[in-house]
Design a protein around this motif. Structure first.
Motif, short mmCIF file in Angstrom:
data_model
loop_
_atom_site.label_atom_id
_atom_site.label_comp_id
_atom_site.label_asym_id
_atom_site.label_seq_id
_atom_site.Cartn_x
_atom_site.Cartn_y
_atom_site.Cartn_z
N GLU A 52 25.69 -16.49 -24.27
CA GLU A 52 25.86 -15.83 -25.25
C GLU A 52 24.85 -16.50 -26.08
O GLU A 52 24.11 -15.87 -26.92
CB GLU A 52 27.62 -16.03 -25.94
CG GLU A 52 27.35 -15.31 -27.37
CD GLU A 52 28.84 -15.48 -28.08
OE1 GLU A 52 28.98 -16.23 -29.09
OE2 GLU A 52 29.63 -15.18 -27.19
N LEU A 61 18.81 -8.96 -25.42
CA LEU A 61 20.15 -8.08 -26.07
C LEU A 61 19.86 -6.60 -26.16
O LEU A 61 20.53 -5.83 -26.03
CB LEU A 61 20.61 -8.89 -27.19
CG LEU A 61 21.84 -8.13 -27.85
CD1 LEU A 61 23.23 -8.39 -26.47
CD2 LEU A 61 22.30 -8.98 -28.93
N PHE A 64 20.32 -3.73 -23.44
CA PHE A 64 21.76 -3.32 -23.06
C PHE A 64 22.32 -2.22 -23.98
O PHE A 64 23.38 -2.01 -23.96
CB PHE A 64 22.72 -4.76 -23.03
CG PHE A 64 22.21 -5.61 -22.21
CD1 PHE A 64 22.61 -5.27 -20.83
CD2 PHE A 64 21.58 -6.78 -22.39
CE1 PHE A 64 22.08 -6.21 -19.89
CE2 PHE A 64 21.39 -7.71 -21.46
CZ PHE A 64 21.55 -7.50 -20.08
N THR A 66 23.84 -2.14 -27.15
CA THR A 66 25.09 -2.70 -27.74
C THR A 66 25.17 -1.97 -28.95
O THR A 66 24.57 -1.51 -29.84
CB THR A 66 25.28 -4.33 -27.57
OG1 THR A 66 24.20 -4.60 -28.50
CG2 THR A 66 25.21 -4.52 -26.33
N SER A 72 27.11 -10.50 -29.74
CA SER A 72 27.20 -10.09 -28.26
C SER A 72 28.74 -10.24 -27.84
O SER A 72 29.24 -9.46 -26.90
CB SER A 72 26.53 -11.17 -27.41
OG SER A 72 26.83 -12.42 -27.53
N ILE A 74 30.10 -12.18 -25.76
CA ILE A 74 30.22 -12.46 -24.42
C ILE A 74 31.19 -13.95 -24.38
O ILE A 74 31.95 -13.60 -23.28
CB ILE A 74 28.85 -13.06 -23.86
CG1 ILE A 74 27.98 -12.10 -24.10
CG2 ILE A 74 28.90 -13.56 -22.53
CD1 ILE A 74 26.59 -12.38 -23.80
N LEU A 127 24.00 -11.26 -16.49
CA LEU A 127 23.47 -11.37 -17.58
C LEU A 127 22.16 -12.57 -17.58
O LEU A 127 21.30 -12.25 -18.28
CB LEU A 127 24.27 -11.63 -18.75
CG LEU A 127 25.20 -10.55 -19.38
CD1 LEU A 127 26.36 -11.19 -20.30
CD2 LEU A 127 24.61 -9.25 -19.78
N GLN A 196 27.44 -1.86 -16.58
CA GLN A 196 26.17 -1.46 -16.43
C GLN A 196 26.26 0.13 -16.93
O GLN A 196 25.56 0.58 -17.81
CB GLN A 196 24.94 -1.66 -15.16
CG GLN A 196 24.86 -3.10 -15.32
CD GLN A 196 24.18 -3.44 -13.66
OE1 GLN A 196 23.00 -2.90 -13.76
NE2 GLN A 196 24.72 -3.62 -12.69
N LEU A 199 27.39 0.78 -20.65
CA LEU A 199 26.40 0.23 -21.70
C LEU A 199 25.45 1.50 -21.62
O LEU A 199 24.73 1.60 -22.66
CB LEU A 199 26.01 -0.86 -21.46
CG LEU A 199 27.09 -2.15 -21.99
CD1 LEU A 199 26.33 -3.50 -21.68
CD2 LEU A 199 27.51 -1.91 -23.23
N SER A 207 29.85 -3.53 -27.99
CA SER A 207 29.36 -5.13 -27.75
C SER A 207 29.22 -5.31 -26.32
O SER A 207 30.24 -4.70 -25.28
CB SER A 207 29.85 -6.23 -28.50
OG SER A 207 30.92 -6.56 -28.23
N VAL A 208 28.61 -6.47 -25.63
CA VAL A 208 28.80 -6.65 -24.36
C VAL A 208 30.07 -7.27 -24.07
O VAL A 208 30.61 -6.91 -23.00
CB VAL A 208 27.65 -8.03 -24.15
CG1 VAL A 208 27.76 -8.38 -22.58
CG2 VAL A 208 26.22 -7.36 -24.18
#
Length: 571
Positions: A52, A61, A64, A66, A72, A74, A127, A196, A199, A207-208
């Motif tokens: 993170e 970031l 991705f 987001t 994130s 994470i 990641l 994947q 996103l 967010s992730v």
């Protein structure tokens, strides 16, 4: 010293501190029989903490896609689901010795824990690999690269060793060990592929951490139903026992019906997309031809949806579990088993939903009331809807939650695909209740509120010696989150951070309101026959931790806070 303090504060923000305290509280309650499972949380938390920080301090970031304005997440997304399952394991461990829970159920929950944990670690590895191969990343000194690589290598090595040893002990080092390892690795691979896809297909919608929680939840839920199906295949068509007997744990008719319908609806967009490719021909069309094409597309949609729900899903239910009658007939007999209570609840829900939706829709169109406050009234509506049913008709509410989620999925599919004639109307209606966390592509707030109330109750079926655990979502979202928002918006002065909107007054109001609600609910539950085993000190820690998480997190609180609160209540 000042520079060291500034560096430490940049690494340990409020959300990370609350999450780590949450993990430590769960680890403190571990029995000896779950030591390896708890120890595996340590490298998982360390790796997610490191990934993170690395990801948020780099340009990786951005690739991705987001949700804008959100961190994130994470660390929170990676540890939440494994920690929920290990809290449930701690709860079941208190009942195994007294034979209130079967050994097979306990061992199967261990498998679910490892599947969720491997899924989170698989996403972390993905990641980390993406950051290492990102062409836009900042290039730190070579010594930092080597130390960072050693940290991840040590975390991966320690975690893999604990996982393999635990699974080997559970499987007695036989052929089942290879199957169980393959099973958990497949979960990890599926979650990496799914996150994947989510996103990329729905950019700027999550967010992730939110995508990780959703992906892991979907894969784990699908894997549970697949395990049940494989057990039946093994019993009927295979002469030797490849699938462990843990996978054949007893599941109620309600859970089989809910899982089959929801998973069929999750897969349905892929089926419909394939049918569209076979049906439609790319060509230049006039306006009349487009209208005709929309009508045909609509007929294809509703025809294929009816086939999935009427033929495929019931056939899967009957294969996975031996129903005495058709599943739909079983539902009717279940509802009319106590017709006065259950039909009265249905009438009450319909009237409340109709009155609330019409009232709040008109307010949202003609008023300057902030949408975030308007939506909190729906949280209060959830309290008034679900609390009586959870106290007096929990089994019926179990089935009703599944039906409501199925309706939400169908409506959202219609909105996203703009299915004639309802697609545009549904889109316009739903936009009246969105906020900054929703987008035109995907509206998730109503899903997260419903799941936030439903999941703690679903997890509590079976053995449950903590009577407040099923109410975790209703208490944290319907009461705590609502009071924190209302009081903080009207009276809040002292903010938790310079950039955030959450106030200390709002958080204090949320924590206090949940404690008051618990003090009212516990005697009520005792009068209905529940045995009260909830310790007030543990309850105070659970309420405070969930309140602080609501104050600090930038993630979708409807998704995370009920799970964290539920986990702490189970201890």
């Amino acid at each position: 010293m000042a520079s060291i303090a500034a560096a430490a504060s940049s690494l340990m923000n409020g959300e990370r501190a609350v999450v780590l305290l949450f993990v430590l509280r769960v680890l403190y309650s571990l029995p000896v029989c779950l030591l390896s499972h708890g120890l595996a949380l340590c490298p998982l938390a360390a790796a997610s903490f490191y990934v993170e920080i690395r990801l948020e301090n780099s340009s990786s970031l951005l690739r991705f896609k987001t949700r804008p304005g959100a961190s994130s997440g994470i660390l929170l997304g990676a540890v939440t689901l494994p920690t929920v399952l290990i809290s449930k394991l701690i709860q079941l461990s208190r009942a195994v010795s007294s034979h209130q829970v079967s050994y097979e159920d306990f061992e199967y929950l261990k498998m679910l824990y490892w599947a969720a944990s491997v899924s989170s670690f698989g996403v972390l590895a993905f990641l980390y690999s993406a950051m290492q191969h990102s062409p836009n990343k900042a290039h730190p000194p070579s010594s930092n690269i080597q130390s960072n690589s050693k940290l991840m290598s040590c975390s991966i090595g320690l975690y893999a060793a604990l996982c393999c040893v635990s699974l080997a002990i559970m499987s007695n080092f036989g052929l089942q060990l290879a199957f169980n390892l393959f099973w958990v690795v497949c979960h990890g691979f599926a979650v990496v592929k799914l996150i994947q896809h989510l996103l990329n297909t729905f950019p700027s919608c999550a967010s992730v951490g939110e995508a990780l929680l959703l992906s892991a939840g979907i894969v784990l839920y699908s894997g549970d139903m697949l395990a049940c199906t494989l057990t039946k295949v093994n019993e009927r068509f295979v002469s030797f026992n490849l699938v462990s007997p843990w996978y054949s744990t007893n599941r109620s008719e309600r859970s089989i019906i809910t899982q089959s319908v929801l998973l069929a609806l999750v897969v349905f967009p892929l089926i419909f997309k394939l049918l569209l490719r076979l049906w439609e021909r790319p060509s230049t069309m006039t306006s009349d031809a487009r209208v005709l094409s929309e009508v045909r597309r609509s007929l294809l949609f509703f025809g294929s949806l009816a086939f999935v729900l009427i033929v495929i899903a019931p056939s899967w239910m009957q294969f996975a579990r031996d129903f005495q009658s058709h599943p739909f007939l079983w539902i009717l007999s279940f509802v009319f088993g106590e017709p006065v209570k259950r039909l009265s609840l249905c009438v009450y829900w319909v009237c409340l939903i109709y009155a609330s939706v019409i009232r709040f829709y008109n307010i949202s169109k003609n008023s300057k009331v902030e949408r975030i406050l308007l939506r909190k009234y729906y949280h209060l509506m959830a309290v008034s809807m679900f609390s009586p049913a959870l106290i007096f008709q929990p089994e019926f509410l179990d089935l009703a939650f599944g039906a409501a989620l199925a309706v939400f999925l169908v409506v959202e599919i219609i909105r996203v695909w703009r299915i004639w004639p309802l697609g545009k109307l549904v889109h316009q209606f739903m936009n009246a209740f969105t906020d900054h966390r929703d987008s035109d592509l995907l509206i998730v707030s109503h899903f997260s509120l419903l799941l936030g109330c439903a999941v703690p109750m679903w997890l509590s079926f079976g053995y449950n010696d903590r009577p407040l655990a099923p109410f975790a979502g209703i208490l944290s979202l319907g009461i705590g989150d609502t009071m924190a928002s209302l009081v903080g918006h009207k009276y809040g002065v002292l903010r938790w951070s310079k950039t955030g909107k959450k106030t200390i007054e709002g958080t204090a109001a949320g924590i206090t309101s949940v404690l008051v609600a618990c003090s009212v609910l516990l005697p009520l539950l005792a009068s209905t026959g529940y045995v009260l085993t909830q310790h007030w000190f543990s309850l105070l820690l659970a309420v405070t931790a969930s309140g602080l998480l609501e104050a600090y997190t930038a993630q979708l609180d409807n998704a995370f806070i009920p799970l964290v609160f539920y986990s702490l209540l189970c201890l």
